[in-house]
Design a protein around this motif. Sequence first.
Motif, PDB file in Angstrom:
ATOM      1  N   ALA A  74       0.924  -1.333   0.050  1.00  0.00           N
ATOM      2  CA  ALA A  74       0.004   0.009   0.205  1.00  0.00           C
ATOM      3  C   ALA A  74       1.026   1.182  -0.061  1.00  0.00           C
ATOM      4  O   ALA A  74       1.909   1.201   0.472  1.00  0.00           O
ATOM      5  N   GLY A  75       0.217   2.322  -0.345  1.00  0.00           N
ATOM      6  CA  GLY A  75       1.068   3.457  -0.215  1.00  0.00           C
ATOM      7  C   GLY A  75       1.697   3.951  -1.404  1.00  0.00           C
ATOM      8  O   GLY A  75       2.413   5.136  -1.497  1.00  0.00           O
ATOM      9  N   ARG A 105      -0.268   5.665  -8.135  1.00  0.00           N
ATOM     10  CA  ARG A 105      -0.906   5.002  -9.126  1.00  0.00           C
ATOM     11  C   ARG A 105      -0.183   4.468 -10.148  1.00  0.00           C
ATOM     12  O   ARG A 105      -0.151   3.396 -10.603  1.00  0.00           O
ATOM     13  N   GLU A 106       0.659   5.408 -10.605  1.00  0.00           N
ATOM     14  CA  GLU A 106       1.756   4.657 -11.703  1.00  0.00           C
ATOM     15  C   GLU A 106       2.462   3.428 -11.372  1.00  0.00           C
ATOM     16  O   GLU A 106       2.802   2.906 -12.396  1.00  0.00           O
ATOM     17  N   TRP A 107       2.818   3.472 -10.291  1.00  0.00           N
ATOM     18  CA  TRP A 107       3.568   2.193  -9.861  1.00  0.00           C
ATOM     19  C   TRP A 107       2.667   0.890 -10.105  1.00  0.00           C
ATOM     20  O   TRP A 107       3.359  -0.178 -10.542  1.00  0.00           O
TER      21      TRP A 107
END
Length: 89
Positions: A22-23, A26-28
Amino acid sequence: MAVATLMTKPVYQPLKKKPLPAGQPREWYVSHNRRLKAMRLAIALLDSGVYHPATADNRKIRATAESVGIHPPSDTTCRMVRALIRYGR
């Protein structure tokens, strides 16, 4: 005389899926999932006998995705598949 054997279990155990960390931006997640999809497609193409990236055009990659049950890849993912076939070691 050759003896035919019937295998009922797969030879390998698939890895258990773990939740993504988590964290992350979004691109990742987008690039991570794209890399996983490209890897699955590259493996399917290699299993079908496509060993040279020049023979893996977008049409063949998308047809392989359809036969394996994966959503059609984008042009970017198709480029990644060819790169994996070319440089993947």
